[in-house]
Scaffold this motif. Structure first.
Motif, PDB file in Angstrom:
ATOM      1  N   VAL A  82       0.829  -1.200   0.000  1.00  0.00           N
ATOM      2  CA  VAL A  82       0.000   0.000   0.000  1.00  0.00           C
ATOM      3  C   VAL A  82       0.874   1.264   0.000  1.00  0.00           C
ATOM      4  N   ASP A  83       2.060   1.163  -0.557  1.00  0.00           N
ATOM      5  CA  ASP A  83       3.003   2.273  -0.629  1.00  0.00           C
ATOM      6  C   ASP A  83       2.340   3.501  -1.236  1.00  0.00           C
ATOM      7  N   PRO A  84       2.485   4.662  -0.722  1.00  0.00           N
ATOM      8  CA  PRO A  84       3.448   5.116   0.276  1.00  0.00           C
ATOM      9  C   PRO A  84       2.946   4.973   1.709  1.00  0.00           C
ATOM     10  N   TYR A  85       1.847   4.286   1.910  1.00  0.00           N
ATOM     11  CA  TYR A  85       1.283   4.086   3.237  1.00  0.00           C
ATOM     12  C   TYR A  85       1.763   2.757   3.800  1.00  0.00           C
ATOM     13  N   ALA A  86       1.267   2.431   4.960  1.00  0.00           N
ATOM     14  CA  ALA A  86       1.490   1.134   5.590  1.00  0.00           C
ATOM     15  C   ALA A  86       0.129   0.634   6.055  1.00  0.00           C
ATOM     16  N   ILE A  87       0.049  -0.638   6.355  1.00  0.00           N
ATOM     17  CA  ILE A  87      -1.172  -1.177   6.951  1.00  0.00           C
ATOM     18  C   ILE A  87      -1.207  -0.717   8.407  1.00  0.00           C
ATOM     19  N   TYR A  88      -2.377  -0.347   8.854  1.00  0.00           N
ATOM     20  CA  TYR A  88      -2.542   0.123  10.222  1.00  0.00           C
ATOM     21  C   TYR A  88      -2.125  -0.960  11.217  1.00  0.00           C
ATOM     22  N   ALA A  89      -1.313  -0.555  12.196  1.00  0.00           N
ATOM     23  CA  ALA A  89      -0.966  -1.394  13.342  1.00  0.00           C
ATOM     24  C   ALA A  89      -1.497  -0.681  14.585  1.00  0.00           C
ATOM     25  N   PRO A  90      -1.994  -1.424  15.570  1.00  0.00           N
ATOM     26  CA  PRO A  90      -2.565  -0.783  16.754  1.00  0.00           C
ATOM     27  C   PRO A  90      -1.648   0.292  17.335  1.00  0.00           C
ATOM     28  N   GLY A  91      -2.252   1.450  17.589  1.00  0.00           N
ATOM     29  CA  GLY A  91      -1.531   2.575  18.144  1.00  0.00           C
ATOM     30  C   GLY A  91      -0.843   3.453  17.110  1.00  0.00           C
ATOM     31  N   GLY A  92      -0.901   3.058  15.849  1.00  0.00           N
ATOM     32  CA  GLY A  92      -0.187   3.794  14.812  1.00  0.00           C
ATOM     33  C   GLY A  92      -1.091   4.500  13.832  1.00  0.00           C
ATOM     34  N   LYS A  93      -0.589   4.609  12.602  1.00  0.00           N
ATOM     35  CA  LYS A  93      -1.323   5.248  11.519  1.00  0.00           C
ATOM     36  C   LYS A  93      -1.146   4.382  10.276  1.00  0.00           C
ATOM     37  N   GLY A  94      -2.239   4.104   9.587  1.00  0.00           N
ATOM     38  CA  GLY A  94      -2.146   3.295   8.381  1.00  0.00           C
ATOM     39  C   GLY A  94      -3.510   2.947   7.829  1.00  0.00           C
ATOM     40  N   LEU A  95      -3.508   2.034   6.880  1.00  0.00           N
ATOM     41  CA  LEU A  95      -4.715   1.678   6.142  1.00  0.00           C
ATOM     42  C   LEU A  95      -5.356   0.395   6.659  1.00  0.00           C
ATOM     43  N   VAL A  96      -6.682   0.383   6.637  1.00  0.00           N
ATOM     44  CA  VAL A  96      -7.474  -0.807   6.943  1.00  0.00           C
ATOM     45  C   VAL A  96      -8.469  -0.972   5.803  1.00  0.00           C
ATOM     46  N   GLU A  97      -8.415  -2.118   5.140  1.00  0.00           N
ATOM     47  CA  GLU A  97      -9.300  -2.374   4.001  1.00  0.00           C
ATOM     48  C   GLU A  97     -10.697  -2.747   4.468  1.00  0.00           C
ATOM     49  N   TRP A  98     -11.709  -2.167   3.790  1.00  0.00           N
ATOM     50  CA  TRP A  98     -13.101  -2.504   4.098  1.00  0.00           C
ATOM     51  C   TRP A  98     -13.890  -2.918   2.852  1.00  0.00           C
ATOM     52  N   GLY A  99     -13.277  -2.807   1.672  1.00  0.00           N
ATOM     53  CA  GLY A  99     -13.992  -3.197   0.459  1.00  0.00           C
ATOM     54  C   GLY A  99     -13.073  -3.273  -0.737  1.00  0.00           C
ATOM     55  N   ASP A 112      -5.688   6.836  12.092  1.00  0.00           N
ATOM     56  CA  ASP A 112      -4.613   7.373  12.916  1.00  0.00           C
ATOM     57  C   ASP A 112      -5.085   7.260  14.362  1.00  0.00           C
ATOM     58  N   ALA A 113      -4.407   6.412  15.146  1.00  0.00           N
ATOM     59  CA  ALA A 113      -4.823   6.183  16.532  1.00  0.00           C
ATOM     60  C   ALA A 113      -4.808   7.468  17.350  1.00  0.00           C
ATOM     61  N   GLU A 114      -4.013   8.449  16.941  1.00  0.00           N
ATOM     62  CA  GLU A 114      -3.968   9.711  17.664  1.00  0.00           C
ATOM     63  C   GLU A 114      -5.096  10.659  17.255  1.00  0.00           C
ATOM     64  N   ARG A 115      -5.855  10.275  16.218  1.00  0.00           N
ATOM     65  CA  ARG A 115      -6.967  11.100  15.745  1.00  0.00           C
ATOM     66  C   ARG A 115      -8.221  10.236  15.555  1.00  0.00           C
ATOM     67  N   PRO A 116      -8.668   9.561  16.626  1.00  0.00           N
ATOM     68  CA  PRO A 116      -9.860   8.718  16.484  1.00  0.00           C
ATOM     69  C   PRO A 116     -11.061   9.562  16.061  1.00  0.00           C
TER      70      PRO A 116
END
Length: 177
Positions: A82-99, A112-116
């Protein structure tokens, strides 16, 4: 979405606290509502909506766990699918696929866990390079993909596929997809 598809709400009960506990962040409220109404499955015979406990093909958490495992695998060094992103890891920032679609379009939230509470949709099309960001809800994005032929490059209304929904775990008569 209910009106668009003519779907009868299922009223699925989900332990969102457990799912969000594993992710370490709350999920978008409208996604949870969509899932409780539809479950995981396929819109318009081509758009795959991930849910929970729908079998491996439609399971949101299974998809996320696999994506995260691959994204963090050291044999791929710093490369990410998913470059230039990363897959979301708990507590971090990244992508989560839903479709996704049968044409290899992919739909993610940028979490972004810091911006729920902020869940922009990031999408990419197999045919059109690069990421597209949409500051709209999951349900609005899904509606536009299904009903707005001018919503390019993702709108599928132009193909006259109808606006149907088939549950991933089987139709109301218990028949699997």
């Amino acid at each position: 979405m209910i009106e668009l598809t003519g779907w009868e709400p299922l009223g699925i009960s989900v332990d969102w606290a457990a799912i969000e506990g594993e992710l370490g962040v709350p999920l978008p409220a409208d996604y949870k509502e969509l899932y409780e109404v539809f479950g995981g499955g396929v819109f318009s015979d081509s758009l795959y909506f991930l849910g929970r406990d729908e079998g491996p093909a439609f399971d949101f958490l299974t998809q996320w766990r696999v994506d995260l495992s691959v994204d963090q695998d050291s044999k791929f060094a710093d490369a990410s699918a998913v470059d230039p992103y990363a897959i979301y890891a708990p507590g971090g920032k990244g992508l989560v696929e839903w479709g996704s679609t049968e044409w290899a379009d992919e739909y993610f939230w940028l979490i972004d866990a810091e911006r729920p509470g902020e869940y922009p949709v990031l999408a990419r099309s197999n045919d059109v390079g690069g990421w597209h960001r949409y500051d709209m809800s999951t349900s609005e994005f899904l509606y536009r993909v299904l009903a707005d032929a001018d919503f390019q490059p993702f709108g599928i209304a132009q193909y006259n596929l109808g606006t149907t929904f088939k549950p991933g775990s089987g139709d109301p008569d218990g028949q699997p997809l």
